[in-house]
Design an enzyme around this catalytic site. Structure first.
Site, PDB file in Angstrom:
ATOM      1  N   HIS A   1       0.370  -1.920   0.019  1.00 24.46           N
ATOM      2  CA  HIS A   1      -0.022   0.094   0.375  1.00 24.46           C
ATOM      3  C   HIS A   1       0.548   1.529  -0.333  1.00 24.46           C
ATOM      4  O   HIS A   1       0.273   2.351   0.585  1.00 24.46           O
ATOM      5  CB  HIS A   1      -0.938   0.075   1.422  1.00 24.46           C
ATOM      6  CG  HIS A   1      -0.136  -0.116   2.683  1.00 24.46           C
ATOM      7  ND1 HIS A   1      -1.503  -1.043   3.264  1.00 24.46           N
ATOM      8  CD2 HIS A   1       0.770   0.634   3.051  1.00 24.46           C
ATOM      9  CE1 HIS A   1      -0.519  -0.912   4.376  1.00 24.46           C
ATOM     10  NE2 HIS A   1       0.965   0.004   4.460  1.00 24.46           N
TER      11      HIS A   1
ATOM     12  N   HIS B   1      -0.948   5.062   9.990  1.00 18.69           N
ATOM     13  CA  HIS B   1       0.283   5.059   9.895  1.00 18.69           C
ATOM     14  C   HIS B   1       0.416   6.821  10.289  1.00 18.69           C
ATOM     15  O   HIS B   1      -0.226   7.699  10.418  1.00 18.69           O
ATOM     16  CB  HIS B   1       0.657   5.818   8.862  1.00 18.69           C
ATOM     17  CG  HIS B   1       0.673   3.971   7.819  1.00 18.69           C
ATOM     18  ND1 HIS B   1      -0.432   3.382   7.005  1.00 18.69           N
ATOM     19  CD2 HIS B   1       1.669   3.621   7.725  1.00 18.69           C
ATOM     20  CE1 HIS B   1       0.046   2.852   6.225  1.00 18.69           C
ATOM     21  NE2 HIS B   1       0.846   2.421   6.623  1.00 18.69           N
TER      22      HIS B   1
ATOM     23  N   HIS C   1      11.091  -3.828   3.165  1.00 17.47           N
ATOM     24  CA  HIS C   1      11.532  -2.450   3.057  1.00 17.47           C
ATOM     25  C   HIS C   1      11.887  -1.571   4.558  1.00 17.47           C
ATOM     26  O   HIS C   1      11.408  -2.122   5.422  1.00 17.47           O
ATOM     27  CB  HIS C   1      10.663  -1.440   2.468  1.00 17.47           C
ATOM     28  CG  HIS C   1       9.154  -1.225   3.192  1.00 17.47           C
ATOM     29  ND1 HIS C   1       8.633  -2.407   4.082  1.00 17.47           N
ATOM     30  CD2 HIS C   1       7.883  -0.499   4.087  1.00 17.47           C
ATOM     31  CE1 HIS C   1       7.234  -1.733   4.243  1.00 17.47           C
ATOM     32  NE2 HIS C   1       6.965  -0.448   4.892  1.00 17.47           N
TER      33      HIS C   1
ATOM     34  N   GLU D   1       4.766  -5.793   8.213  1.00 11.91           N
ATOM     35  CA  GLU D   1       3.315  -5.166   7.939  1.00 11.91           C
ATOM     36  C   GLU D   1       2.732  -6.511   7.276  1.00 11.91           C
ATOM     37  O   GLU D   1       1.707  -6.641   7.155  1.00 11.91           O
ATOM     38  CB  GLU D   1       3.248  -4.125   6.812  1.00 11.91           C
ATOM     39  CG  GLU D   1       3.752  -2.403   7.173  1.00 11.91           C
ATOM     40  CD  GLU D   1       3.407  -1.859   6.036  1.00 11.91           C
ATOM     41  OE1 GLU D   1       3.487  -0.498   6.900  1.00 11.91           O
ATOM     42  OE2 GLU D   1       3.268  -1.727   5.531  1.00 11.91           O
TER      43      GLU D   1
END
Length: 282
Positions: free
Chosen positions: A12, A61, A195, A242
């Site tokens: 996302h 977030h 990441h 995630e």
């Protein structure tokens, strides 16, 4: 009764929303990323495949939640949710419409199944939820499906384990199948893949680890549910955790699944972009 027909997982990355909003999809940097979603857009537009409701698993977030309130699992039960302003205005995307009756049923079933869900009746939804919708549906005037937001804490330690996420998916399957209306439901897991956005390892991407994870969503999901937090951190970077949200999707599909489509691209804004579509066994 309601039934789960398929599962979708996708990164996302916020930049992918920006690329769509600003008409950059044909630019050299973006084009190969978005190309991997063209099959999925055609597939989900087919009336045979289009769901009535998507249970969309994502992480906030620091938009709806901050250090004052950190729910491990939260479910949105309001009628609708506005796209969030993450510092540069709200994304130009439709309001997210919920199936509130179904969401309340899920909340009740999951809590009685001993999952401590936080029930949210007012929150804005950020790129974690809206970017996957844009990748799958493009830029419609209204989202063509109802969406139940299910937020997972993978930002602040401690996040839930992969095993707990997989078990939540299994409980979601039971909850869906106990709903007495005829609904076609998809479960989407979002975030990842490997990441890291800060520190000495910023820019870390582990293609081999990511590809094995994608393989084992069909070949060996039980291996995935027992990957410890430290392995995610070591192998996929600080934000790679995630991907446990994909395990909620996989747990909801049950035993056997069929892989329909896969896309993997590096890089997408310092992130490994992953996407997979799985069909649930009848």
């Amino acid at each position: 009764m309601a039934r789960i027909t398929a599962g979708v997982a996708t990164s996302h990355v916020p930049l992918l929303g920006v690329g769509i909003d600003q008409g950059k999809m044909e630019e050299d940097y973006f084009k190969p990323i978005y190309a991997g979603y063209e099959w999925s857009k055609r597939w989900i537009a087919d009336p045979e495949n289009k769901p009535d409701v998507v249970i969309l698993v994502y992480n906030d977030h620091a938009t709806a939640f901050d250090m004052n309130l950190i729910p491990t699992f939260a479910i949105g039960c309001a009628e609708e949710f506005q796209p969030a302003d993450e510092g540069w205005g709200r994304r130009p995307v439709p309001v997210v419409k919920n199936d509130a009756d179904f969401a309340w049923h899920l909340a009740q079933s999951l809590i009685l199944d001993e999952f401590d869900m936080t029930i949210i009746n007012k929150m804005d939804v950020d790129h974690g939820l809206t970017v996957p919708l844009s990748l799958m549906f493009g830029q419609p005037a209204e989202w063509p499906v109802k969406v139940v937001p299910l937020a997972v804490n993978v930002v602040t330690y401690p996040p839930p384990s992969g095993n707990r996420c997989y078990a939540l998916g299994e409980a979601i399957r039971n909850a869906v199948e106990s709903y007495d209306k005829d609904l076609k439901v998809q479960v989407w897991g979002t975030g990842g893949m490997s990441h890291q956005l800060q520190g000495p390892r910023a820019g870390l991407i582990n293609k081999e680890w990511d590809q094995r994870f994608l393989d084992d969503l069909t070949a060996d999901p039980l291996r995935l549910r027992h990957i410890p937090h430290i392995e995610y951190l070591r192998e996929t970077g600080s934000e790679g955790i995630e991907t446990v949200m994909w395990l909620i999707m996989r747990g909801a599909l049950g035993g056997d699944v069929k892989e329909l489509h896969r896309h993997y691209h590096v890089p997408g804004s310092n992130t490994a972009v992953g996407h997979i579509v799985l069909e649930a066994a009848p």
